[in-house]
Design a protein around this motif. Structure first.
Motif, PDB file in Angstrom:
ATOM      1  N   PRO A  14     -76.341  -8.364  93.466  1.00  0.00           N
ATOM      2  CA  PRO A  14     -77.423  -9.363  93.369  1.00  0.00           C
ATOM      3  C   PRO A  14     -78.749  -8.763  92.911  1.00  0.00           C
ATOM      4  O   PRO A  14     -79.475  -9.378  92.131  1.00  0.00           O
ATOM      5  N   TYR A  15     -79.065  -7.564  93.388  1.00  0.00           N
ATOM      6  CA  TYR A  15     -80.320  -6.920  93.003  1.00  0.00           C
ATOM      7  C   TYR A  15     -80.286  -6.490  91.535  1.00  0.00           C
ATOM      8  O   TYR A  15     -81.234  -6.692  90.783  1.00  0.00           O
ATOM      9  N   SER A  16     -79.191  -5.878  91.158  1.00  0.00           N
ATOM     10  CA  SER A  16     -79.049  -5.443  89.775  1.00  0.00           C
ATOM     11  C   SER A  16     -79.105  -6.630  88.815  1.00  0.00           C
ATOM     12  O   SER A  16     -79.801  -6.594  87.801  1.00  0.00           O
ATOM     13  N   LEU A  17     -78.393  -7.683  89.156  1.00  0.00           N
ATOM     14  CA  LEU A  17     -78.361  -8.870  88.307  1.00  0.00           C
ATOM     15  C   LEU A  17     -79.740  -9.504  88.204  1.00  0.00           C
ATOM     16  O   LEU A  17     -80.178  -9.878  87.109  1.00  0.00           O
ATOM     17  N   ALA A  18     -80.443  -9.607  89.320  1.00  0.00           N
ATOM     18  CA  ALA A  18     -81.779 -10.201  89.305  1.00  0.00           C
ATOM     19  C   ALA A  18     -82.712  -9.433  88.370  1.00  0.00           C
ATOM     20  O   ALA A  18     -83.436 -10.037  87.569  1.00  0.00           O
ATOM     21  N   GLU A  33     -80.146 -19.399  90.850  1.00  0.00           N
ATOM     22  CA  GLU A  33     -78.816 -20.009  90.896  1.00  0.00           C
ATOM     23  C   GLU A  33     -77.722 -18.936  90.828  1.00  0.00           C
ATOM     24  O   GLU A  33     -76.753 -18.976  91.585  1.00  0.00           O
ATOM     25  N   TYR A  34     -77.906 -17.960  89.944  1.00  0.00           N
ATOM     26  CA  TYR A  34     -76.908 -16.907  89.783  1.00  0.00           C
ATOM     27  C   TYR A  34     -76.766 -16.046  91.028  1.00  0.00           C
ATOM     28  O   TYR A  34     -75.662 -15.653  91.384  1.00  0.00           O
ATOM     29  N   ILE A  35     -77.893 -15.711  91.674  1.00  0.00           N
ATOM     30  CA  ILE A  35     -77.810 -14.781  92.808  1.00  0.00           C
ATOM     31  C   ILE A  35     -77.806 -15.482  94.164  1.00  0.00           C
ATOM     32  O   ILE A  35     -77.661 -14.836  95.199  1.00  0.00           O
ATOM     33  N   GLY A  36     -77.982 -16.795  94.165  1.00  0.00           N
ATOM     34  CA  GLY A  36     -77.852 -17.557  95.394  1.00  0.00           C
ATOM     35  C   GLY A  36     -79.032 -17.485  96.345  1.00  0.00           C
ATOM     36  O   GLY A  36     -78.827 -17.379  97.547  1.00  0.00           O
ATOM     37  N   VAL A  37     -80.250 -17.510  95.804  1.00  0.00           N
ATOM     38  CA  VAL A  37     -81.439 -17.538  96.655  1.00  0.00           C
ATOM     39  C   VAL A  37     -82.348 -18.679  96.219  1.00  0.00           C
ATOM     40  O   VAL A  37     -82.237 -19.193  95.099  1.00  0.00           O
ATOM     41  N   VAL A  80     -84.777 -14.362  81.401  1.00  0.00           N
ATOM     42  CA  VAL A  80     -84.083 -15.553  81.886  1.00  0.00           C
ATOM     43  C   VAL A  80     -85.001 -16.322  82.839  1.00  0.00           C
ATOM     44  O   VAL A  80     -85.760 -15.737  83.611  1.00  0.00           O
ATOM     45  N   ASP A  81     -84.926 -17.637  82.790  1.00  0.00           N
ATOM     46  CA  ASP A  81     -85.733 -18.507  83.635  1.00  0.00           C
ATOM     47  C   ASP A  81     -85.486 -18.192  85.115  1.00  0.00           C
ATOM     48  O   ASP A  81     -84.322 -18.069  85.531  1.00  0.00           O
ATOM     49  N   PRO A  82     -86.548 -18.076  85.914  1.00  0.00           N
ATOM     50  CA  PRO A  82     -86.383 -17.752  87.336  1.00  0.00           C
ATOM     51  C   PRO A  82     -85.474 -18.718  88.099  1.00  0.00           C
ATOM     52  O   PRO A  82     -84.724 -18.288  88.981  1.00  0.00           O
TER      53      PRO A  82
END
Length: 78
Positions: free
Chosen positions: A17-21, A36-40, A29-31
Motif C-alpha cells: 500500500p505504501y509503495s503503490l501510494a 480507492e486503490y489502497i483502501g483509505v 494519479v488523482d488522490p
C-alpha cells in the motif's frame, strides 16, 4: 539490474500500500483514485504519504536495508 535507482530499490521493500501510494502520487494519479486503490479515506491519504516517506527514509538510513522494527506487512492505516 545495476542501473536501478536507490529510490526504486527502497520502494520495492515497502509494504504494497505504501509503495503503490507513492508510485501513483509520483505518476500524477488523482488522490481519490489512489485512495480507492489502497483502501483509505481521502482524509487519511496525507498520513499514508508521510508514513511511506518515513519508511523510505528508515530504509535509506539503515545499513541492512530493513527498519529497526522489522518488516511491516500490514495494510496502510488511516
Amino acid at each position: 539490474m545495476s542501473d536501478e535507482s536507490e529510490r526504486e530499490q527502497a520502494l520495492r521493500q515497502l509494504p504494497l500500500p505504501y509503495s503503490l501510494a507513492l508510485r501513483l502520487r509520483d505518476g500524477g494519479v488523482d488522490p481519490a483514485l489512489i485512495c480507492e486503490y489502497i483502501g483509505v479515506e481521502l482524509a487519511a491519504l496525507e498520513g499514508v504519504y508521510r508514513m511511506a516517506e518515513a519508511k523510505l527514509a528508515a530504509l535509506h538510513d539503515s545499513p541492512t536495508g530493513t527498519t529497526a522494527a522489522g518488516p511491516d506487512t500490514g495494510a496502510a492505516e488511516g
